[in-house]
Motif scaffolding. Structure first.
Motif, PDB file in Angstrom:
ATOM      1  N   GLU A  79       0.821  -1.199   0.000  1.00  0.00           N
ATOM      2  CA  GLU A  79       0.000   0.000   0.000  1.00  0.00           C
ATOM      3  C   GLU A  79       0.864   1.261   0.000  1.00  0.00           C
ATOM      4  O   GLU A  79       0.359   2.361  -0.203  1.00  0.00           O
ATOM      5  CB  GLU A  79      -0.924  -0.005   1.229  1.00  0.00           C
ATOM      6  CG  GLU A  79      -1.933  -1.146   1.192  1.00  0.00           C
ATOM      7  CD  GLU A  79      -2.770  -1.214   2.453  1.00  0.00           C
ATOM      8  OE1 GLU A  79      -2.693  -0.270   3.265  1.00  0.00           O
ATOM      9  OE2 GLU A  79      -3.494  -2.207   2.627  1.00  0.00           O
ATOM     10  N   CYS A  80       2.169   1.069   0.215  1.00  0.00           N
ATOM     11  CA  CYS A  80       3.099   2.212   0.199  1.00  0.00           C
ATOM     12  C   CYS A  80       4.476   1.708  -0.221  1.00  0.00           C
ATOM     13  O   CYS A  80       4.965   0.706   0.307  1.00  0.00           O
ATOM     14  CB  CYS A  80       3.172   2.853   1.583  1.00  0.00           C
ATOM     15  SG  CYS A  80       4.511   4.070   1.756  1.00  0.00           S
ATOM     16  N   ILE A  81       5.077   2.397  -1.196  1.00  0.00           N
ATOM     17  CA  ILE A  81       6.468   2.116  -1.597  1.00  0.00           C
ATOM     18  C   ILE A  81       7.222   3.436  -1.539  1.00  0.00           C
ATOM     19  O   ILE A  81       6.849   4.405  -2.219  1.00  0.00           O
ATOM     20  CB  ILE A  81       6.545   1.521  -3.016  1.00  0.00           C
ATOM     21  CG1 ILE A  81       5.793   0.185  -3.098  1.00  0.00           C
ATOM     22  CG2 ILE A  81       8.002   1.337  -3.437  1.00  0.00           C
ATOM     23  CD1 ILE A  81       5.752  -0.412  -4.492  1.00  0.00           C
ATOM     24  N   TRP A  82       8.294   3.473  -0.737  1.00  0.00           N
ATOM     25  CA  TRP A  82       9.047   4.730  -0.598  1.00  0.00           C
ATOM     26  C   TRP A  82      10.520   4.496  -0.930  1.00  0.00           C
ATOM     27  O   TRP A  82      11.157   3.631  -0.362  1.00  0.00           O
ATOM     28  CB  TRP A  82       8.912   5.284   0.818  1.00  0.00           C
ATOM     29  CG  TRP A  82       9.304   6.730   0.911  1.00  0.00           C
ATOM     30  CD1 TRP A  82      10.454   7.246   1.419  1.00  0.00           C
ATOM     31  CD2 TRP A  82       8.531   7.837   0.444  1.00  0.00           C
ATOM     32  NE1 TRP A  82      10.455   8.611   1.307  1.00  0.00           N
ATOM     33  CE2 TRP A  82       9.277   9.009   0.711  1.00  0.00           C
ATOM     34  CE3 TRP A  82       7.277   7.955  -0.167  1.00  0.00           C
ATOM     35  CZ2 TRP A  82       8.816  10.281   0.381  1.00  0.00           C
ATOM     36  CZ3 TRP A  82       6.821   9.232  -0.491  1.00  0.00           C
ATOM     37  CH2 TRP A  82       7.588  10.378  -0.222  1.00  0.00           C
ATOM     38  N   TRP A  83      11.024   5.288  -1.882  1.00  0.00           N
ATOM     39  CA  TRP A  83      12.405   5.157  -2.378  1.00  0.00           C
ATOM     40  C   TRP A  83      13.293   6.168  -1.679  1.00  0.00           C
ATOM     41  O   TRP A  83      12.989   7.360  -1.645  1.00  0.00           O
ATOM     42  CB  TRP A  83      12.430   5.398  -3.884  1.00  0.00           C
ATOM     43  CG  TRP A  83      13.761   5.135  -4.517  1.00  0.00           C
ATOM     44  CD1 TRP A  83      14.851   5.933  -4.534  1.00  0.00           C
ATOM     45  CD2 TRP A  83      14.116   3.964  -5.265  1.00  0.00           C
ATOM     46  NE1 TRP A  83      15.881   5.357  -5.217  1.00  0.00           N
ATOM     47  CE2 TRP A  83      15.458   4.138  -5.686  1.00  0.00           C
ATOM     48  CE3 TRP A  83      13.450   2.799  -5.621  1.00  0.00           C
ATOM     49  CZ2 TRP A  83      16.128   3.189  -6.455  1.00  0.00           C
ATOM     50  CZ3 TRP A  83      14.120   1.855  -6.382  1.00  0.00           C
ATOM     51  CH2 TRP A  83      15.442   2.048  -6.787  1.00  0.00           C
ATOM     52  N   ILE A  84      14.418   5.696  -1.120  1.00  0.00           N
ATOM     53  CA  ILE A  84      15.332   6.568  -0.374  1.00  0.00           C
ATOM     54  C   ILE A  84      16.721   6.478  -0.986  1.00  0.00           C
ATOM     55  O   ILE A  84      17.330   5.397  -1.011  1.00  0.00           O
ATOM     56  CB  ILE A  84      15.399   6.147   1.110  1.00  0.00           C
ATOM     57  CG1 ILE A  84      14.011   6.252   1.744  1.00  0.00           C
ATOM     58  CG2 ILE A  84      16.415   6.986   1.881  1.00  0.00           C
ATOM     59  CD1 ILE A  84      13.901   5.562   3.077  1.00  0.00           C
ATOM     60  N   THR A  85      17.214   7.584  -1.507  1.00  0.00           N
ATOM     61  CA  THR A  85      18.613   7.642  -1.943  1.00  0.00           C
ATOM     62  C   THR A  85      19.464   7.731  -0.696  1.00  0.00           C
ATOM     63  O   THR A  85      19.341   8.688   0.075  1.00  0.00           O
ATOM     64  CB  THR A  85      18.844   8.854  -2.855  1.00  0.00           C
ATOM     65  OG1 THR A  85      17.990   8.748  -3.986  1.00  0.00           O
ATOM     66  CG2 THR A  85      20.293   8.917  -3.303  1.00  0.00           C
ATOM     67  N   ALA A  86      20.336   6.719  -0.488  1.00  0.00           N
ATOM     68  CA  ALA A  86      20.954   6.559   0.841  1.00  0.00           C
ATOM     69  C   ALA A  86      22.468   6.654   0.819  1.00  0.00           C
ATOM     70  O   ALA A  86      23.147   6.024   1.627  1.00  0.00           O
ATOM     71  CB  ALA A  86      20.510   5.220   1.444  1.00  0.00           C
TER      72      ALA A  86
END
Length: 791
Positions: free
Chosen positions: A231-238
């Motif tokens: 229900e949620c996909i969050w992309w983090i440049t890490a």
């Protein structure tokens, strides 16, 4: 429509890459009153897959085939649609209904069957639903869609309608779905199994590997392919803490957890982690994790959902690692074909294979190559010529590269620049000149004192030695091989490193000095043979690179020496083609650097002639032996041992051709020099006795032959030992005389002695060992024991 206890209306047949489409199709049909069977919902863990598939095909009225490239290329999917087609060969009852979801054209038996076309309707779910229902309906006019009747009791999932493919949950994905994504099925399978296991550790999956392998692309494809799970996909440049904090803040603001003006970093992190612990069905993707890897403040304390991480670092202990490798050859060619649009013809496929191999099947390199080909509108063959002429430069000049922010060189230099131990950096420079596979520690340890500081001290200190190798594997610059016997380094990474240090000859000279000291072949020493075979690929790789760069005569002669050592080793191991190739590379350098009349040049002529003799090409051998002899007589003199060797070698050719008079004359000449210069107990003198005796034996003068063979044997036993191949050779020779005289018992005893030495020292696959087997068999045959002889 079927009632509850009868057959299902449809079996939905699909490839695992299209599972989201299959679930959506099944859900739409169920909501329209049909019943379905689909693997995603009806094949339970612990069940028998083949039995479940058989039941699905048997207990369904009709089959829907979800057509895509993956589906048409799958032999398992082919078996499913063929089973449906066999029930209705002429398609009169419409028992097989293809549903096209990608731009593919069915061929063969599928070609004449009219399909429901959902391709290019990804953005219009209502139109797709209408087209699907109308397509499966047997009536000419589509009926109105009835109210949703509820989910059947035997369906799963039990509450939610599947998301329409192409629609995503709440997300911030930075890139569009890559239409040319290829392979990685095993990686996805491992990630899914890890996530589904439910353990806290495995709910964090870590995609690891060197730069350029497509870790980011794989994470992105996972997000799109399995979007219906979340229900949620969050992309983090890490890459750094500021990027992670910024992404956390954006998430908190988007979810109305914080106000836009909030600047308290601890509060931002706390709010996001609290949300993660209180909500379900989410996927957080941390791309290119570096500095936050071991800082626990960034990670949920007790993760119960899905975290997917990409990183170059191998030493990561907060989840389960999924190592990602280069493409297979098949995947690489498939990608090039899809990305460039160049048809898969045999001539193109051959050049695509060459490009894939040249680029080491590295996804980033293949993407850059394909982008260059497309932008320049050139062929595979033309691109190969550019690679041959300019090396990696065409890769870094590519335009239109999809979803890669850095060139190959930039990507690899990121990892290279992370090395903070000078000794590890120096070791990487040396590894760049080695063969890509089987790089082992002893390769450098044996000549550590020849290498610059601090690498020399580190290699001679066990703890420091391990530390520098460990740092290179930490950033995936080297990879520990599965057999545990060495390391590998991608060939394109080697090229990038060599380009980085090309103006500093120190590292090429280090490699040259190292091998000049350690590369050798000692005839009759099995350990030396094994070490030679392990070193040779690295020596050849190094010389192939430095031969045109170290042009001073001093370095060129050392390079020629190493080629000559390699040729000598392969000659004695019976690999004559490899030996000849290396000898010829040596002679080419020596003729240029030393001149045609130099003793070392003569030695090279002599060596090549020896290979020709072993191959039975006596004319070529004689021509080179005579050339060698003239140089040695002129430069070294008539009484020099090397001149004697020339006489001996020419005599051996005459002997093989049956010209015994000429052979004896030259053998005697060689013997006189050797007795005078080397002495009566020298192994070369023994060789002369052996050679003369062999001619006598060929002429039937067995008494003379035995006397000389016995003299040679005593010298070999005394000077070389009882287990030396030359000693075995003497046993063989004496046994040959006994065979000719009919004394088979004595012959067998000596042949057996020789065979055991050859097996022990040279190995079971050496030509001299084979000769021993042949000699013993010959005696058995003479005795009439044909079964033993044949064996």
């Amino acid at each position: 429509m079927s009632d509850k206890n009868s057959k299902k209306d449809f079996f939905v047949s699909y490839n695992k890459a299209d599972k989201q489409w299959a679930k959506w199709i099944a859900a739409v049909l169920e909501q329209d009153g049909y019943t379905t069977i689909t693997q995603a919902w009806d094949f339970r863990p612990g069940g028998n897959f083949m039995r479940e598939m058989q039941n699905a095909l048997t207990n369904s009225e009709r089959t829907i085939a979800v057509l895509s490239k993956n589906y048409l290329n799958s032999k398992y999917c082919q078996a499913e649609w063929e089973a449906a087609l066999n029930k209705d060969v002429n398609s009169e009852k419409r028992l097989l209904i293809p549903v096209r979801i990608a731009d593919v054209e069915p061929e063969g038996l599928l070609a004449p069957i009219i399909y429901i076309d959902l391709f290019e309707l990804e953005s219009d779910e209502a139109a797709a639903e209408k087209k699907l229902i109308r397509g499966v309906d047997d009536k000419e006019i589509p009926r109105p869609r009835p109210p949703f009747p509820g989910v059947k009791k035997d369906l799963a999932p039990k509450s939610l309608k599947a998301k329409f493919p192409g629609t995503l949950p709440f997300n911030n994905l930075l890139f569009a779905k890559n239409p040319h994504f290829t392979g990685r099925d095993q990686v996805f399978e491992k990630i899914c199994k890890g996530f589904e296991s439910g353990s806290t550790v495995s709910l964090t999956q870590i995609i690891t590997g060197m730069g350029g392998l497509g870790k980011t692309q794989t994470a992105l494809e996972y997000a799109y392919r399995y979007a219906d799970k979340y229900e949620c996909i969050w992309w983090i440049t890490a890459e750094n803490e500021m990027d992670v904090l910024s992404s956390y803040k954006k998430f908190a603001v988007e979810m109305n957890l914080l106000h836009q003006d909030q600047q308290d970093s601890e509060l931002i992190i706390k709010v996001v982690l609290n949300w993660m612990s209180e909500n379900q069905n989410w996927l957080f993707i941390y791309d290119n994790v570096e500095s936050i890897a071991r800082d626990t403040q960034w990670w949920p304390k007790n993760n119960l959902q899905n975290i997917l991480i990409t990183t170059r670092e191998k030493q990561f202990n907060i989840g389960e690692s999924v190592d990602i490798a280069t493409f297979t050859e098949e995947e690489a060619i498939s990608f090039l074909e899809s990305r460039t649009g160049i048809a898969n013809r045999s001539d193109q496929n051959e050049n695509a294979t060459k490009i894939a191999n040249r680029l080491g099947y590295l996804p980033l390199a293949l993407e850059q190559a394909a982008a260059y080909i497309v932008a320049g509108e050139i062929t595979y063959a033309e691109y190969l010529l550019l690679l041959h002429e300019y090396g990696l430069k065409p890769l870094d000049d590519a335009e239109g590269v999809m979803d890669y922010s850095k060139t190959l060189t930039e990507t690899m230099n990121i990892s290279i620049d992370k090395i903070d131990l000078e000794a590890a950096q120096q070791l990487l420079y040396l590894c760049a000149y080695m063969a890509p596979e089987n790089i082992y520690k002893e390769l450098f340890n044996e000549g550590a004192e020849l290498l610059p500081s601090p690498l020399d001290e580190a290699l001679q200190n066990g703890l420091e030695n391990n530390k520098i190798w460990r740092q290179l594997t930490k950033y995936s610059l080297l990879k520990k091989q599965e057999d545990g016997n060495g390391y590998s380094m991608h060939r394109l990474l080697q090229e990038v490193v060599r380009d980085k240090i090309e103006h500093d000859q120190l590292w090429m000279l280090c490699c040259l000095s190292l091998f000049y000291k350690t590369y050798d072949f000692e005839y009759g020493d099995i350990e030396s043979h094994n070490r030679f075979l392990k070193q040779t690929p690295h020596v050849e790789s190094c010389l192939n690179t430095i031969e045109t760069k170290l042009t001073d005569d001093e370095y060129q002669e050392k390079i020629a020496y190493l080629y000559n050592r390699g040729g000598f080793g392969f000659d004695n191991l019976g690999n004559y083609s490899q030996s000849l190739e290396l000898y010829e590379r040596a002679i080419k350098i020596r003729e240029k650097v030393l001149g045609l009349d130099h003793p070392s040049t003569a030695t090279s002529y002599n060596n090549i002639a020896g290979v020709y003799t072993s191959q039975g090409e006596y004319g070529k051998a004689l021509e080179l032996y005579e050339k060698t002899m003239k140089i040695r007589e002129k430069v070294l003199g008539l009484d020099h041992p090397d001149t004697a060797t020339s006489y001996n070698n020419i005599a051996a050719v005459y002997d093989s051709q049956g010209e015994y008079g000429k052979a004896l004359e030259l053998y005697d000449k060689a013997l006189v020099i050797r007795e005078k210069v080397l002495g009566l107990d020298h192994p070369d003198t023994a060789t002369s006795y052996n050679n003369i005796a062999f001619v006598y034996a060929r002429q039937g003068e067995y008494t003379k032959a035995l006397e000389l063979y016995d003299t040679a044997l005593k010298i070999c036993e005394k000077m070389l030992g009882f287990d030396h191949p030359d000693t075995a050779f003497s046993y063989n020779n004496i046994a040959g005389v006994y065979t000719s005289q009919g004394e088979y018992g004595k012959a067998l005893e000596l042949y057996d002695k020789a065979m055991k030495i050859y097996e022990k020292v040279l190995g079971l696959d050496h030509p001299d060992t084979a000769t021993s087997y042949n000699n013993i068999a010959f005696v058995y045959a003479r005795q009439g024991e044909y079964t033993k002889a044949l064996e």
